[in-house]
Design an enzyme around this catalytic site. Sequence first.
Site, PDB file in Angstrom:
ATOM      1  N   LYS A   1       0.866  -1.189   0.000  1.00 44.04           N
ATOM      2  CA  LYS A   1       0.000   0.000   0.000  1.00 44.04           C
ATOM      3  C   LYS A   1       0.895   1.229   0.000  1.00 44.04           C
ATOM      4  O   LYS A   1       1.968   1.216   0.609  1.00 44.04           O
ATOM      5  CB  LYS A   1      -0.870   0.036   1.264  1.00 44.04           C
ATOM      6  CG  LYS A   1      -1.911  -1.052   1.305  1.00 44.04           C
ATOM      7  CD  LYS A   1      -2.956  -0.733   2.377  1.00 44.04           C
ATOM      8  CE  LYS A   1      -3.835  -1.931   2.614  1.00 44.04           C
ATOM      9  NZ  LYS A   1      -3.741  -2.488   3.948  1.00 44.04           N
TER      10      LYS A   1
ATOM     11  N   HIS B   1      -9.144   0.823  19.392  1.00 44.89           N
ATOM     12  CA  HIS B   1      -8.992   0.636  17.944  1.00 44.89           C
ATOM     13  C   HIS B   1      -9.742  -0.646  17.605  1.00 44.89           C
ATOM     14  O   HIS B   1      -9.268  -1.757  17.885  1.00 44.89           O
ATOM     15  CB  HIS B   1      -7.498   0.517  17.596  1.00 44.89           C
ATOM     16  CG  HIS B   1      -7.227   0.258  16.142  1.00 44.89           C
ATOM     17  ND1 HIS B   1      -6.611   1.176  15.316  1.00 44.89           N
ATOM     18  CD2 HIS B   1      -7.509  -0.807  15.348  1.00 44.89           C
ATOM     19  CE1 HIS B   1      -6.523   0.685  14.097  1.00 44.89           C
ATOM     20  NE2 HIS B   1      -7.052  -0.535  14.094  1.00 44.89           N
ATOM     21  N   LEU B   2     -10.939  -0.485  17.047  1.00 46.09           N
ATOM     22  CA  LEU B   2     -11.805  -1.646  16.813  1.00 46.09           C
ATOM     23  C   LEU B   2     -12.012  -1.823  15.315  1.00 46.09           C
ATOM     24  O   LEU B   2     -12.741  -1.049  14.676  1.00 46.09           O
ATOM     25  CB  LEU B   2     -13.164  -1.448  17.507  1.00 46.09           C
ATOM     26  CG  LEU B   2     -13.117  -1.028  18.989  1.00 46.09           C
ATOM     27  CD1 LEU B   2     -14.527  -0.751  19.503  1.00 46.09           C
ATOM     28  CD2 LEU B   2     -12.445  -2.116  19.824  1.00 46.09           C
TER      29      LEU B   2
ATOM     30  N   ARG C   1     -20.856  -5.700  10.497  1.00 42.21           N
ATOM     31  CA  ARG C   1     -22.135  -5.249   9.921  1.00 42.21           C
ATOM     32  C   ARG C   1     -23.059  -6.429   9.671  1.00 42.21           C
ATOM     33  O   ARG C   1     -24.242  -6.388   9.996  1.00 42.21           O
ATOM     34  CB  ARG C   1     -21.893  -4.531   8.581  1.00 42.21           C
ATOM     35  CG  ARG C   1     -21.324  -3.164   8.729  1.00 42.21           C
ATOM     36  CD  ARG C   1     -20.869  -2.611   7.413  1.00 42.21           C
ATOM     37  NE  ARG C   1     -19.596  -3.221   7.014  1.00 42.21           N
ATOM     38  CZ  ARG C   1     -18.768  -2.721   6.133  1.00 42.21           C
ATOM     39  NH1 ARG C   1     -19.071  -1.600   5.525  1.00 42.21           N
ATOM     40  NH2 ARG C   1     -17.627  -3.307   5.841  1.00 42.21           N
TER      41      ARG C   1
ATOM     42  N   HIS D   1      -0.657  -1.874  16.731  1.00 43.48           N
ATOM     43  CA  HIS D   1      -1.521  -0.724  16.412  1.00 43.48           C
ATOM     44  C   HIS D   1      -1.038   0.555  17.103  1.00 43.48           C
ATOM     45  O   HIS D   1      -1.803   1.497  17.266  1.00 43.48           O
ATOM     46  CB  HIS D   1      -2.988  -0.937  16.873  1.00 43.48           C
ATOM     47  CG  HIS D   1      -3.751  -1.946  16.103  1.00 43.48           C
ATOM     48  ND1 HIS D   1      -4.754  -2.682  16.679  1.00 43.48           N
ATOM     49  CD2 HIS D   1      -3.703  -2.318  14.806  1.00 43.48           C
ATOM     50  CE1 HIS D   1      -5.290  -3.493  15.776  1.00 43.48           C
ATOM     51  NE2 HIS D   1      -4.657  -3.291  14.628  1.00 43.48           N
TER      52      HIS D   1
ATOM     53  N   GLU E   1      -3.038   6.303  10.364  1.00 44.82           N
ATOM     54  CA  GLU E   1      -1.687   5.812  10.643  1.00 44.82           C
ATOM     55  C   GLU E   1      -0.686   6.313   9.612  1.00 44.82           C
ATOM     56  O   GLU E   1       0.453   6.633   9.934  1.00 44.82           O
ATOM     57  CB  GLU E   1      -1.695   4.274  10.665  1.00 44.82           C
ATOM     58  CG  GLU E   1      -2.427   3.726  11.877  1.00 44.82           C
ATOM     59  CD  GLU E   1      -2.921   2.306  11.687  1.00 44.82           C
ATOM     60  OE1 GLU E   1      -3.914   2.124  10.949  1.00 44.82           O
ATOM     61  OE2 GLU E   1      -2.331   1.391  12.260  1.00 44.82           O
TER      62      GLU E   1
HETATM   63  P1  AMP Z   1     -10.935  -2.202   9.675  1.00 46.47           P
HETATM   64  O1  AMP Z   1     -10.130  -3.423   9.960  1.00 46.47           O
HETATM   65  O2  AMP Z   1     -10.525  -1.024  10.498  1.00 46.47           O
HETATM   66  O3  AMP Z   1     -11.052  -1.886   8.225  1.00 46.47           O
HETATM   67  O4  AMP Z   1     -12.436  -2.528  10.173  1.00 46.47           O
HETATM   68  C1  AMP Z   1     -13.227  -3.565   9.643  1.00 46.47           C
HETATM   69  C2  AMP Z   1     -14.525  -3.648  10.434  1.00 46.47           C
HETATM   70  O5  AMP Z   1     -15.126  -2.365  10.445  1.00 46.47           O
HETATM   71  C3  AMP Z   1     -15.559  -4.629   9.905  1.00 46.47           C
HETATM   72  O6  AMP Z   1     -15.976  -5.483  10.950  1.00 46.47           O
HETATM   73  C4  AMP Z   1     -16.730  -3.778   9.474  1.00 46.47           C
HETATM   74  O7  AMP Z   1     -17.922  -4.305   9.933  1.00 46.47           O
HETATM   75  C5  AMP Z   1     -16.503  -2.437  10.138  1.00 46.47           C
HETATM   76  N1  AMP Z   1     -16.803  -1.344   9.210  1.00 46.47           N
HETATM   77  C6  AMP Z   1     -16.007  -0.826   8.277  1.00 46.47           C
HETATM   78  N2  AMP Z   1     -16.644   0.154   7.596  1.00 46.47           N
HETATM   79  C7  AMP Z   1     -17.871   0.248   8.088  1.00 46.47           C
HETATM   80  C8  AMP Z   1     -19.013   1.064   7.816  1.00 46.47           C
HETATM   81  N3  AMP Z   1     -18.986   1.987   6.865  1.00 46.47           N
HETATM   82  N4  AMP Z   1     -20.113   0.869   8.565  1.00 46.47           N
HETATM   83  C9  AMP Z   1     -20.134  -0.051   9.540  1.00 46.47           C
HETATM   84  N5  AMP Z   1     -19.080  -0.850   9.843  1.00 46.47           N
HETATM   85  C10 AMP Z   1     -17.972  -0.709   9.139  1.00 46.47           C
END
Ligand code: AMP
Length: 400
Positions: free
Chosen positions: A14, A207-208, A284, A179, A385
């Site tokens: 990336k 950080h979730l 989601r 993280h 980040e």
């Molecule tokens: P990441 O690893 O930070 O990309 O986060 C991934 C997680 O974030 C997944 O479990 C998704 O369900 C949630 N997520 C990412 N974008 C959205 C969004 N626009 N609405 C709701 N949940 C999201």
Amino acid sequence: MKILVLNAGSSSLKYQLFNMETSEVLAKGNCERIGAGGTVTHKRPNSDNYFEEIELADHGKALERVLYLLCSEEYGVISDIKEIDAVGHRVAHGGEQLKESSLITESVVKYLETIIPINPLHGPPAIAGIKACLALMPSLPQVAVFDTSFYSDIEDFRYVYPIPYEFYENDKVRRYGFHGTSHRYVSAELAKILGKPIEQLKIVTCHLGNGSSITAVDGGKAIDTSMGFTPQEGIAMGTRSGSIDPTVVTYLMKTKGYTPEQMEDILNKKSGLLGVSGISNDCRNIYEAAKNGDNRAELAMKILVNGIKKHIGSYVAEMNGLDALVFTAGIGENQWNIREAVCENMEYLGIEIDKERNKNFTRGIPFDITKEGAKVATWIIPTDEEYMIAIDTQRLASQN
Ligand code: AMP
């Protein structure tokens, strides 16, 4: 100053090119399937995304292609590689020695090679990315920014595992934390927003995302964090188990005959939200299924929320107080329902959110969801980040 930020994964690279004068991202993208074909997605603001399938034999070839695209007449944003002033590399693991972002020298690369055994997945691609840059742009300052370095001040009783001490001394088995760049960024942003010196704040940052970690930041320094020797420890994640009784692992290996590799695969890729719900690793989908009455989806959500609550509570205890709580990353920034569930029944700790604001939040900007009069400020802060890496790179390259 123009800074190229690179984040190399096992088969991906990336990139983001920053103009530091304006804090703008001039271009960004991702090379994928490196070593097994190859694709590049290249994005510029106010332009259509460009996508190509192209043979990318290794990270060196991928970087060559990125530099070509950045400078090309049709898709480029600069006219010559020489316009790039420095390169910042995201490096997951800095081991015990690399305690802060560092200018890359031969000895830094050598040290990173020695810690591959404790960083087998992320170490080799990061080193490949660094070597590719050194080969293609040898005179440019290069900086490594480590996910682990934010935790370099954690005290020994928080990072030494209660197993025979020789495993720490001889094998470097300890909590490292991950993280860190994200936790460092959002805690600093929050202090700026609140207009208070970070030295005076006790913050818990959540950080979730697909991978999740929670960190206690006291006076601007991380004092404890949920991830450990690897990003496997802590709360339940998309496909990772997080912390479980270690005997579960040996019990399953003994009774089912799993090899270490099979067991790692189960714990890393088949557990967490996916493993419990049997539906998805994506929060989601699980939320929708739970709403429609799926019991295991509901259970997965409850396990996730409970893990977050327990960590927040324990960090308040460790810091003897809390001024602010931050949610960030995919779930933290987007899923109001998880934030609401986490903050439910936390008045005792001073955490109370405005449910309407939390539900009707504005995406992509720092957003205050604190209930009026609550003791603890609760905010959504989008993480960045790459920008944090660019800032460190600018600082170190300017001193060079
Ligand atoms: P990441 O690893 O930070 O990309 O986060 C991934 C997680 O974030 C997944 O479990 C998704 O369900 C949630 N997520 C990412 N974008 C959205 C969004 N626009 N609405 C709701 N949940 C999201």
